[in-house]
Design a protein around this motif. Structure first.
Motif, PDB file in Angstrom:
ATOM      1  N   LYS A  92       0.839  -1.191   0.000  1.00 12.35           N
ATOM      2  CA  LYS A  92       0.000   0.000   0.000  1.00 12.35           C
ATOM      3  C   LYS A  92       0.876   1.244   0.000  1.00 12.35           C
ATOM      4  O   LYS A  92       1.864   1.323   0.723  1.00 12.35           O
ATOM      5  CB  LYS A  92      -0.918   0.007   1.224  1.00 12.35           C
ATOM      6  CG  LYS A  92      -1.912   1.154   1.241  1.00 12.35           C
ATOM      7  CD  LYS A  92      -2.822   1.066   2.448  1.00 12.35           C
ATOM      8  CE  LYS A  92      -3.842   2.198   2.456  1.00 12.35           C
ATOM      9  NZ  LYS A  92      -4.724   2.128   3.639  1.00 12.35           N
ATOM     10  N   SER A  96      -2.462   4.202  -3.820  1.00 11.19           N
ATOM     11  CA  SER A  96      -3.395   3.092  -3.983  1.00 11.19           C
ATOM     12  C   SER A  96      -2.833   1.844  -3.314  1.00 11.19           C
ATOM     13  O   SER A  96      -1.736   1.854  -2.736  1.00 11.19           O
ATOM     14  CB  SER A  96      -3.658   2.835  -5.477  1.00 11.19           C
ATOM     15  OG  SER A  96      -4.602   1.813  -5.646  1.00 11.19           O
ATOM     16  N   THR A  97      -3.614   0.758  -3.424  1.00 11.52           N
ATOM     17  CA  THR A  97      -3.210  -0.568  -2.954  1.00 11.52           C
ATOM     18  C   THR A  97      -2.850  -1.420  -4.164  1.00 11.52           C
ATOM     19  O   THR A  97      -3.538  -1.364  -5.189  1.00 11.52           O
ATOM     20  CB  THR A  97      -4.337  -1.229  -2.152  1.00 11.52           C
ATOM     21  OG1 THR A  97      -4.727  -0.358  -1.091  1.00 11.52           O
ATOM     22  CG2 THR A  97      -3.888  -2.549  -1.567  1.00 11.52           C
ATOM     23  N   TYR A  98      -1.801  -2.230  -4.024  1.00  8.82           N
ATOM     24  CA  TYR A  98      -1.279  -2.973  -5.164  1.00  8.82           C
ATOM     25  C   TYR A  98      -1.167  -4.454  -4.822  1.00  8.82           C
ATOM     26  O   TYR A  98      -0.913  -4.825  -3.669  1.00  8.82           O
ATOM     27  CB  TYR A  98       0.094  -2.438  -5.586  1.00  8.82           C
ATOM     28  CG  TYR A  98       0.057  -1.010  -6.075  1.00  8.82           C
ATOM     29  CD1 TYR A  98      -0.162  -0.714  -7.421  1.00  8.82           C
ATOM     30  CD2 TYR A  98       0.231   0.047  -5.184  1.00  8.82           C
ATOM     31  CE1 TYR A  98      -0.197   0.592  -7.862  1.00  8.82           C
ATOM     32  CE2 TYR A  98       0.190   1.371  -5.623  1.00  8.82           C
ATOM     33  CZ  TYR A  98      -0.025   1.631  -6.963  1.00  8.82           C
ATOM     34  OH  TYR A  98      -0.061   2.935  -7.406  1.00  8.82           O
ATOM     35  N   ARG A 100       0.759  -7.996  -6.416  1.00  8.40           N
ATOM     36  CA  ARG A 100       1.811  -8.449  -7.322  1.00  8.40           C
ATOM     37  C   ARG A 100       1.803  -9.968  -7.370  1.00  8.40           C
ATOM     38  O   ARG A 100       1.782 -10.640  -6.336  1.00  8.40           O
ATOM     39  CB  ARG A 100       3.172  -7.936  -6.847  1.00  8.40           C
ATOM     40  CG  ARG A 100       4.345  -8.345  -7.716  1.00  8.40           C
ATOM     41  CD  ARG A 100       5.632  -7.792  -7.151  1.00  8.40           C
ATOM     42  NE  ARG A 100       5.686  -6.343  -7.253  1.00  8.40           N
ATOM     43  CZ  ARG A 100       6.672  -5.605  -6.739  1.00  8.40           C
ATOM     44  NH1 ARG A 100       7.647  -6.186  -6.055  1.00  8.40           N
ATOM     45  NH2 ARG A 100       6.663  -4.298  -6.891  1.00  8.40           N
ATOM     46  N   ASN A 111       2.030  -6.794 -12.035  1.00 10.72           N
ATOM     47  CA  ASN A 111       1.688  -5.778 -11.048  1.00 10.72           C
ATOM     48  C   ASN A 111       0.284  -5.245 -11.329  1.00 10.72           C
ATOM     49  O   ASN A 111       0.018  -4.760 -12.434  1.00 10.72           O
ATOM     50  CB  ASN A 111       2.695  -4.629 -11.084  1.00 10.72           C
ATOM     51  CG  ASN A 111       4.094  -5.065 -10.692  1.00 10.72           C
ATOM     52  OD1 ASN A 111       4.466  -5.009  -9.530  1.00 10.72           O
ATOM     53  ND2 ASN A 111       4.884  -5.504 -11.669  1.00 10.72           N
ATOM     54  N   ARG A 113      -3.039  -2.810  -9.814  1.00 12.84           N
ATOM     55  CA  ARG A 113      -3.583  -1.827  -8.887  1.00 12.84           C
ATOM     56  C   ARG A 113      -4.987  -2.261  -8.492  1.00 12.84           C
ATOM     57  O   ARG A 113      -5.816  -2.555  -9.354  1.00 12.84           O
ATOM     58  CB  ARG A 113      -3.627  -0.440  -9.508  1.00 12.84           C
ATOM     59  CG  ARG A 113      -4.307   0.610  -8.630  1.00 12.84           C
ATOM     60  CD  ARG A 113      -4.408   1.940  -9.332  1.00 12.84           C
ATOM     61  NE  ARG A 113      -3.084   2.515  -9.551  1.00 12.84           N
ATOM     62  CZ  ARG A 113      -2.857   3.589 -10.291  1.00 12.84           C
ATOM     63  NH1 ARG A 113      -3.867   4.202 -10.890  1.00 12.84           N
ATOM     64  NH2 ARG A 113      -1.633   4.040 -10.451  1.00 12.84           N
ATOM     65  N   VAL A 288      -0.999  -2.838 -14.231  1.00 15.90           N
ATOM     66  CA  VAL A 288      -0.100  -1.692 -14.350  1.00 15.90           C
ATOM     67  C   VAL A 288       1.062  -2.021 -15.269  1.00 15.90           C
ATOM     68  O   VAL A 288       1.311  -1.314 -16.249  1.00 15.90           O
ATOM     69  CB  VAL A 288       0.406  -1.246 -12.966  1.00 15.90           C
ATOM     70  CG1 VAL A 288       1.397  -0.082 -13.108  1.00 15.90           C
ATOM     71  CG2 VAL A 288      -0.763  -0.836 -12.084  1.00 15.90           C
TER      72      VAL A 288
END
Length: 362
Positions: A92, A96-98, A100, A111, A113, A288
């Motif tokens: 985070k 934003s929060t990601y 992977r 990756n 989002r 992303v």
């Protein structure tokens, strides 16, 4: 008094197998570790991690403990021993929060989002009849993908990554009683967002009256309002099936079973209806970028940044030089360590010789 065995150890004890025994089928199945990255992610992301671990059961570590000192290399180092094939990390930032996704051991790395997400407890609390029970997590979920027919490279990589995260199913030999859950991935062709949904699968007999269905499923009916069982069958039989279980067109969710299920009333070659109940979590993902290797390779695709062929060539040359310099430094360090060890050994031998000569003179 000894500690009571639970889980896999208890099942192996009943089968007279070692506590840590794993079959070849379990070893071949993809295993996914779900954990956080970064110092602070917040309670909402922590709960989302727990929900995703429930989704990936049983081929995951539900009680995995991660400290700040653990690096990505630590998980890669133990992956072969525990048959881990994928890593799913959550982080985070202020933006934003990601999420992977990493394929072990050579990549690629995807990756995403997380545009929006909803916890499992919020979805279950909104249901009138929640369908959650421990046995539904004893087997891996069924993966259903919609809208991934595009021939683009990044779409193919996304589809391949998710397909390899779940065990493959042999249609000819699969036991339908083990399919309790379903993961749905739907790609929006307009904005490119991926909708993640997690459902419970319930199969109920269809084409029979409500009264007969209650008796088949072992439910004891309330006969206080009836004179005898025939009165109950006639009155309840005239009523239609419960509307909360029937959604949409009846022909779309009814199938002919190819095998008998363990649940009551679902017999081979009989007609049954499939009911899906969402159990969460729910996520909206946006790709992303896609990287080659384990988070440190060339960027194969980026949603927002596009480069000319000349820039790509320059970046590849720069990465090659960087890798060559890194390998050179590693070799120099190894040579320095080896030389220091040889010098230390030589000094120790010289000191031993001096001590022995002094003892001889005395």
């Amino acid at each position: 008094m000894g500690r009571k065995q639970r889980g896999r150890a208890a099942r192996n004890a009943r089968r007279k197998l070692p506590p840590n025994f794993e079959s070849d089928e379990v070893k071949r199945a993809p295993h996914v570790l779900v954990f956080k990255r970064g110092p602070t992610i917040g309670n909402n992301v922590k709960e989302l991690i727990k929900d995703m671990r429930r989704v990936m059961e049983p081929f995951t570590a539900p009680n995995l403990k991660v400290s700040r000192k653990n690096s990505l290399k630590d998980f890669i180092a133990i992956s072969s021993h525990f048959h881990v094939t994928h890593l799913m990390t959550f982080s985070k930032t202020q933006l934003s929060t990601y999420m992977r996704l990493i394929r072990i051991p050579r990549g690629p790395t995807l990756n995403f989002r997380i545009r929006r997400f909803t916890h499992s407890r919020d979805i279950v609390s909104a249901l009138r009849r929640p369908q959650t029970f421990p046995k539904q997590f004893e087997h891996a979920p069924l993966l259903v993908m919609n809208g991934f027919q595009d021939e683009s490279i990044h779409i193919k990589l996304i589809a391949t990554m998710f397909q390899n995260m779940f065990p493959s199913i042999n249609v000819a030999t699969v036991d339908l009683s083990t399919i309790k859950r379903c993961v749905l991935l739907s790609l929006d062709p307009v904005n490119g967002f991926i909708e993640f949904r997690h459902y419970n699968i319930k199969i109920v007999p269809s084409g029979i009256s409500r009264a007969a269905k209650k008796l088949l499923q072992g439910k004891v009916p309330d006969l206080s309002r009836f004179n005898d069982i025939s009165d109950f069958m006639y009155r309840e039989g005239n009523a239609s099936e419960s509307e909360d279980e029937s959604t949409g067109n009846q022909d779309e969710n009814e199938v002919i079973l190819s095998q008998q299920l363990r649940s009551r009333g679902n017999l081979k070659s009989n007609q049954s209806a499939i009911r899906l109940t969402e159990i969460g979590p729910r996520m909206t993902l946006e790709l992303v970028k896609i990287e080659e290797g384990l988070c440190d390779g060339e960027v194969l695709y980026h949603t927002y940044i596009s480069k000319t062929p000349e820039e790509i060539t320059e970046l590849r040359k720069r990465n090659t030089d960087k890798k060559r310099l890194k390998d050179q430094r590693i070799r120099e360090q190894e040579e320095n360590v080896k030389r220091k060890q040889e010098n230390k050994k030589q000094n120790d031998e010289e000191m031993d010789e001096e001590e022995s000569s002094d003892d001889a003179d005395e």
